[in-house]
Design a protein around this motif. Structure first.
Motif, mmCIF file in Angstrom:
data_model
loop_
_atom_site.group_PDB
_atom_site.id
_atom_site.type_symbol
_atom_site.label_atom_id
_atom_site.label_comp_id
_atom_site.label_asym_id
_atom_site.label_seq_id
_atom_site.Cartn_x
_atom_site.Cartn_y
_atom_site.Cartn_z
ATOM 1 N N SER A 1 0.829 -1.203 0.000
ATOM 2 C CA SER A 1 0.000 0.000 0.000
ATOM 3 C C SER A 1 0.869 1.261 0.000
ATOM 4 O O SER A 1 0.633 2.171 -0.801
ATOM 5 N N VAL A 2 1.884 1.301 0.862
ATOM 6 C CA VAL A 2 2.757 2.494 0.887
ATOM 7 C C VAL A 2 3.551 2.567 -0.422
ATOM 8 O O VAL A 2 3.672 3.638 -1.028
ATOM 9 N N GLY A 3 4.067 1.417 -0.862
ATOM 10 C CA GLY A 3 4.891 1.374 -2.077
ATOM 11 C C GLY A 3 4.115 1.819 -3.308
ATOM 12 O O GLY A 3 4.616 2.593 -4.119
ATOM 13 N N ALA A 4 2.873 1.324 -3.440
ATOM 14 C CA ALA A 4 2.070 1.707 -4.607
ATOM 15 C C ALA A 4 1.793 3.217 -4.577
ATOM 16 O O ALA A 4 1.826 3.876 -5.623
ATOM 17 N N THR A 5 1.568 3.755 -3.383
ATOM 18 C CA THR A 5 1.290 5.194 -3.275
ATOM 19 C C THR A 5 2.517 6.011 -3.678
ATOM 20 O O THR A 5 2.408 6.964 -4.470
ATOM 21 N N ILE A 6 3.679 5.612 -3.143
ATOM 22 C CA ILE A 6 4.909 6.341 -3.505
ATOM 23 C C ILE A 6 5.187 6.204 -5.000
ATOM 24 O O ILE A 6 5.548 7.168 -5.669
ATOM 25 N N PHE B 1 11.433 -0.219 -1.760
ATOM 26 C CA PHE B 1 12.264 0.578 -2.663
ATOM 27 C C PHE B 1 12.541 -0.219 -3.949
ATOM 28 O O PHE B 1 12.373 0.282 -5.073
ATOM 29 N N ALA B 2 12.931 -1.490 -3.755
ATOM 30 C CA ALA B 2 13.242 -2.334 -4.920
ATOM 31 C C ALA B 2 12.002 -2.549 -5.785
ATOM 32 O O ALA B 2 12.083 -2.524 -7.023
ATOM 33 N N TYR B 3 10.861 -2.753 -5.148
ATOM 34 C CA TYR B 3 9.616 -2.945 -5.925
ATOM 35 C C TYR B 3 9.327 -1.717 -6.776
ATOM 36 O O TYR B 3 8.974 -1.822 -7.948
ATOM 37 N N ILE C 1 -6.062 5.572 -9.585
ATOM 38 C CA ILE C 1 -6.522 4.530 -8.650
ATOM 39 C C ILE C 1 -6.347 3.144 -9.282
ATOM 40 O O ILE C 1 -5.880 2.208 -8.635
ATOM 41 N N SER C 2 -6.704 3.039 -10.570
ATOM 42 C CA SER C 2 -6.527 1.738 -11.251
ATOM 43 C C SER C 2 -5.058 1.329 -11.237
ATOM 44 O O SER C 2 -4.727 0.169 -10.963
ATOM 45 N N THR C 3 -4.184 2.278 -11.543
ATOM 46 C CA THR C 3 -2.751 1.957 -11.561
ATOM 47 C C THR C 3 -2.287 1.595 -10.152
ATOM 48 O O THR C 3 -1.475 0.685 -9.972
ATOM 49 N N TRP C 4 -2.827 2.287 -9.165
ATOM 50 C CA TRP C 4 -2.454 1.989 -7.779
ATOM 51 C C TRP C 4 -2.818 0.542 -7.440
ATOM 52 O O TRP C 4 -2.007 -0.200 -6.886
ATOM 53 N N PHE D 1 2.805 -5.923 -6.336
ATOM 54 C CA PHE D 1 3.715 -5.932 -5.184
ATOM 55 C C PHE D 1 3.372 -7.084 -4.231
ATOM 56 O O PHE D 1 4.259 -7.706 -3.654
ATOM 57 N N ILE D 2 2.079 -7.339 -4.080
ATOM 58 C CA ILE D 2 1.659 -8.411 -3.154
ATOM 59 C C ILE D 2 2.226 -9.761 -3.606
ATOM 60 O O ILE D 2 2.639 -10.579 -2.793
ATOM 61 N N ARG D 3 2.243 -9.992 -4.935
ATOM 62 C CA ARG D 3 2.662 -11.324 -5.381
ATOM 63 C C ARG D 3 4.135 -11.385 -5.792
ATOM 64 O O ARG D 3 4.620 -12.417 -6.231
ATOM 65 N N GLU D 4 4.861 -10.291 -5.647
ATOM 66 C CA GLU D 4 6.270 -10.259 -6.059
ATOM 67 C C GLU D 4 7.102 -11.234 -5.219
ATOM 68 O O GLU D 4 6.889 -11.389 -4.034
ATOM 69 N N VAL D 5 8.065 -11.865 -5.869
ATOM 70 C CA VAL D 5 8.904 -12.802 -5.111
ATOM 71 C C VAL D 5 10.391 -12.684 -5.464
ATOM 72 O O VAL D 5 11.251 -12.821 -4.590
ATOM 73 N N SER D 6 10.696 -12.382 -6.720
ATOM 74 C CA SER D 6 12.087 -12.493 -7.173
ATOM 75 C C SER D 6 13.040 -11.513 -6.486
ATOM 76 O O SER D 6 14.149 -11.888 -6.106
ATOM 77 N N ALA D 7 12.631 -10.261 -6.344
ATOM 78 C CA ALA D 7 13.518 -9.285 -5.694
ATOM 79 C C ALA D 7 13.520 -9.508 -4.188
ATOM 80 O O ALA D 7 14.567 -9.431 -3.524
ATOM 81 N N SER D 8 12.346 -9.827 -3.646
ATOM 82 C CA SER D 8 12.239 -9.988 -2.191
ATOM 83 C C SER D 8 13.120 -11.119 -1.671
ATOM 84 O O SER D 8 13.622 -11.057 -0.551
#
Lengths: 373, 565
Positions: B371-376, B436-438, B489-492, B499-506
């Motif tokens: 949520s914070v990442g998508a907003t930034i 940050f990475a996301y 909002i759609s892009t957010w 971001f929720i389903r990201e795995v490779s960078a995390s």
């Protein structure tokens, strides 16, 4: 009479210390007879309250077991608001994370509990462990006698890796006359694709276990294992346990009593093997990191898990080990015989170094075990 | 009044502000994109004890590495072919034919785009693992013992990736087919061409640039993906470049130079393909829309329309069926290869919510990061889009170019770059480094969406507001934001889901305590391959589905508002 008088004085003193314990004093204070020790613990508790939280990581104790241990610790030391976090992780990734944190000068673990003798010795040598003389270390006489204690740093329990198999699933595959006595009994072509073992690259203990078999059965054992059985690797024994339970890989060479007990409680017919060559009793050790963010909670927790009450708590949580403290009654003598009754493979732990671990990893690679397809 | 002056608040100090702004943007992009990649380069060039060339020689001739490279190529090619055949076929059925229920199937075809492929892999494990997979158990009486399907194989991994990346190709192709001039097809049909012949000789060649571009994108993504190969490859001894990078960093002692060298190799490979893709698109035009008025008419499939429907439905079943199996496993106290009522339990859900610290942390960390990442990310992308689209600042094209670079950087490579680059900063060991990475990794996605949005607002609107006496901030608040809000909002939501389903960078950046949802799931799968992992996967999917429903609601409302205006 004198004892009763002392108890009365202790209780009186505790009542006078009313502001400290608004209600009842915690059990550790009630049970402690020695005034100096009580004062020491009281100070630690007060500091622990200020610290407020605690993060520990382990490779054997599973999350639901950790929860039970934490709950009892909080009650026993009167720390109901203490925030406790546990991470269950393999010893290799745990070591990588801790080393990264040391490099970043930002440790977020307090206690790490693992079978990783060579790594712990290395941490000790580099001054990365907190020196703490828990009064309970001296009571860990079995550990001390076996050379598995380091004064001021740790006292060990022990655990094993042994073959374990699902009787029903093997029977479904037509394997009924199976009563293995030796490691070599698993070099059977009928078991091709049915066997798992721990990934030696991800864990010290898997590597040390493999090294012990190499010592008793020679390198040939693994060469044949790779050729005949083609075993798969798991990351944690709990994964191998699930595979045995589901029948996906009904035999594991690295099971243990706890996993057998867990599967039996799920009504799955599994057997644990004690090979005639012996099994490895691996030191399983909690240590406090030098830069632990919550050193006083860590000291209390170390006291707890090395005390008689703490050991009983660990055992009753389901995380049963071969405890380095004498007099702990085993829950199941078939799965957990007394330490002295186990035929242990002799091992000089101080000779276990990163180099020996690398050698066994190379051997497994040469044998084609866990090879990329 | 120039375009730049409509953006910048104080015209008198415009020159200084311009320079300051440019320095700030370049510094931001250098630190977040260029610096991590340079750190990887430095690590591989200078930190190997035996020297770069000897190290590179030994790594690149290592049998496991050679096999992993071969596996990566095989998996990427196969997955792209599977995703391609599915995506193109479904897009053609939905956009160009009279297949029944196309409007219902259209959003369902996009569903895997929003779901976690790691959960997908876990679900397919339940269905098609060689010994206890439901499908293998079901087929055992017919074909005898031994697996009929084996998900722990190169084909198995490619199959799951193909299913989950088909929507990428579907989306690209669909847009192209929808904007196509139908008269060409009609002419072919009137000349006696069959439906399939028309599709292969007229329809698809006209959409070739879009299709090939999406093929390239899927190929590049699959080459760098980590989650699915890790989950399905481990039991089957299948390694890929990304999984051996992970292993190099996770075996003690961690092998930074090898991980960096392999990351560099992977980056160069994906970057080369992206450059090829850009060059390819440069020389092609999407000439599917003619100048004259047209109205795409669907091809009549006749009796084949229900066959088409069956094909599309089969794809939807391939997505939903494993998830149903996962739900079944999540309700069993121990998974023994089949469902038993006597083993029914809800304890796995209770364990995920109340016992597994990693799971609880995964949920809370991911929700905060996403949520914070998508907003930034929206704020940063909006700002950059304004600079690129609405100003004439010198060097804005370079800003756009650097911001697009992360599209060529696989997540695991970017994660390693961030780890090496920021390990000595306060960011290390926090959820903020992951966030940050996301943001950096998905900067191209966010920026392209924001650029399209900003472009859609006519500059006259902004200018007339300024000429009527509105200040810069008033013009932004009263003109730009209300017009852009639905798109933002759609892009957010899109970024939130990604971001929720990201795995490779995390996987490179998490520490015990800062696990994200997908990382917690992968970790839990190591010791609870069934039951609890299944419950965790189900909960994660429900969370994502909730976000998708929200996205649909927002986009539907936006469309209806547009219609009303």
């Amino acid at each position: 009479m004198l004892q009763k008088l002392l108890n009365a004085i202790v209780l009186g003193a505790l009542v006078c210390a009313g502001p400290v314990w608004a209600n009842d004093p915690p059990p550790i204070i009630k049970n402690e007879q020695n005034a100096a020790e009580r004062d020491r613990v009281l100070k630690l508790i007060e500091e622990a309250k200020k610290e407020g939280s605690f993060h520990w990581a382990g490779v054997f104790i599973e999350p639901e077991e950790a929860k039970k241990i934490q709950d009892e610790f909080k009650v026993y030391y009167g720390l109901p608001n203490l925030k406790m976090e546990y991470s269950f992780v393999g010893s290799g990734p745990l070591a990588v994370q801790v080393e990264q944190q040391i490099k970043a000068n930002k440790t977020n673990f307090d206690i790490v509990w693992a079978s990783a003798w060579s790594w712990f010795k290395d941490l000790h040598k580099r001054g990365e462990l907190l020196e703490y003389h828990s009064p309970y270390y001296d009571q860990y006489t079995l550990s001390k006698k076996a050379g598995l204690s380091l004064d001021g740093y740790w006292a060990s329990d022990a655990r094993t890796y042994q073959p374990m198999y699902n009787v029903k699933v093997l029977a479904q595959k037509g394997i009924t006359n199976f009563d293995p006595k030796s490691w070599n009994d698993f070099l059977d072509p009928r078991f091709a694709g049915l066997v798992s073992l721990g990934d030696v690259n991800q864990s010290f203990s898997f590597a040390e276990m493999a090294e012990s078999i190499r010592r008793t059965n020679g390198e040939e054992f693994f060469i044949k294992l790779g050729q005949i059985v083609k075993p798969v690797y798991f990351s944690k024994t709990a994964e191998g346990r699930s595979w045995v339970g589901s029948g996906e890989f009904p035999i594991t060479l690295m099971g243990h009593g706890k996993n057998t007990s867990v599967l039996r409680k799920q009504n799955i017919d599994v057997k644990l093997v004690f090979p005639t060559e012996g099994i490895l009793l691996m030191p399983d050790t909690p240590v406090i990191l030098k830069k632990a963010p919550h050193p006083n909670v860590s000291r209390l927790f170390m006291d707890f898990v090395r005390s008689a009450h703490g050991v009983e708590t660990v055992k009753n949580s389901g995380a049963e080990l071969f405890f380095g403290r004498p007099g702990v009654k085993t829950s199941d003598p078939e799965l957990f015989p007394a330490w002295e009754d186990v035929k242990a493979i002799p091992m000089d732990w101080d000779s276990s170094t990163p180099e020996t671990i690398k050698k066994i990893r190379d051997l497994m690679k040469k044998a084609g075990i866990g090879k990329a397809g | 009044m120039s375009e730049a002056s409509t953006l910048l608040p104080h015209a008198s100090s415009r020159h200084i502000q311009r320079r300051g702004l440019l320095v700030l943007i370049y510094a931001m992009l250098l630190v977040s994109i260029i610096y991590p990649m340079l750190m990887i380069l430095y690590e591989s060039l200078f930190n190997a004890s035996e020297g770069f060339f000897a190290h590179a020689g030994s790594v690149l001739t290592d049998r496991d590495v050679v096999l992993a490279i071969g596996n990566t190529l095989q998996i990427s090619v196969l997955a792209t072919l599977i995703a391609g055949s599915l995506g193109v076929t479904l897009a053609w059925l939905v956009a160009r034919t009279d297949m029944p229920f196309a409007k219902v199937l259209d959003p369902l075809n996009m569903l895997p785009f929003y779901l976690s492929s790691v959960v997908g892999a876990l679900s397919w494990q339940v269905i098609a693992s060689p010994k206890i997979g439901l499908l293998n158990k079901l087929l055992e009486p017919v074909f005898g013992a031994g697996p009929v399907v084996n998900i722990y194989s190169i084909t198995g991994i490619a199959f799951v990736l193909g299913l989950f990346y088909a929507p990428y190709i579907y989306l690209f192709t669909l847009e192209s087919l929808r904007s196509m001039d139908a008269s060409l097809e009609e002419a072919a049909r009137m000349a006696g061409s069959s439906i399939l012949n028309t599709a292969f000789k007229i329809t698809l060649p006209l959409s070739a640039p879009a299709i090939l571009s999406s093929f390239m994108l899927v190929f590049v993504t699959c080459a760098g993906i980590f989650g699915v190969p890790q989950v399905l490859g481990t039991p089957g001894h299948i390694t890929t470049i990304s999984t051996i990078i992970y292993r190099a960093m996770n075996d003690y002692p961690a092998d930074y130079p090898t991980a960096a060298l392999l990351s560099l190799l992977l980056f160069l490979f994906t970057a080369a393909l992206i450059v090829l893709q850009i060059r390819f698109l440069k020389n092609k035009s999407f000439a599917t829309i003619t100048g004259k008025g047209y109205r795409p008419r669907p091809l009549k499939l006749g009796r084949w329309r229900w066959f088409g429907f069956g094909v599309n439905l089969f794809y939807v079943v391939l997505i939903f069926l494993p998830f149903t199996a996962l739900c079944a496993v999540s309700l069993q106290d121990a998974w023994t290869g089949s469902f038993h009522w006597s083993r029914l339990t809800f304890n796995n859900y209770l364990a995920v919510l109340f016992v597994e610290d990693a799971a609880r942390r995964g949920f809370s960390n991911s929700l905060i990061i996403s949520s914070v990442g998508a907003t930034i990310a929206i704020a940063v992308c909006f700002f950059l889009a304004l600079i690129v689209q609405k100003t004439k600042l010198p060097g804005r094209k370079v800003i756009s170019l650097i911001s697009t670079l992360p599209v060529a950087i696989p997540g695991i490579v970017l994660g390693l770059g961030f780890l090496v680059g920021f390990i000595s900063t306060p960011l290390y060991g926090t959820i903020w480094i992951i966030m940050f990475a996301y943001i950096v990794h998905y900067l191209p996605t966010g920026l392209s969406n924001m650029e399209a949005l900003v472009q859609s607002v006519s500059k006259e609107l902004d200018e007339s507001a300024r000429m009527s006496g509105a200040s810069w901030s008033e013009a932004m608040r009263k003109i730009m934001f209300p017009l852009l809000a639905p798109g933002m909002i759609s892009t957010w939501i899109l970024l939130f889901v990604t971001f929720i389903r990201e795995v490779s960078a995390s996987v490179m950046l998490y520490t015990l305590g800062t696990e994200t949802l997908s990382i917690a799931l992968i970790r839990i799968m190591e010791y609870k391959p069934y039951g609890i992992s299944a419950a965790f996967g189900v909960l994660q999917t429900l969370l994502l589905m909730g976000a998708v429903i929200l996205l649909r609601l927002v986009t539907n409302r936006t469309s209806s508002n547009k219609g009303a205006h």
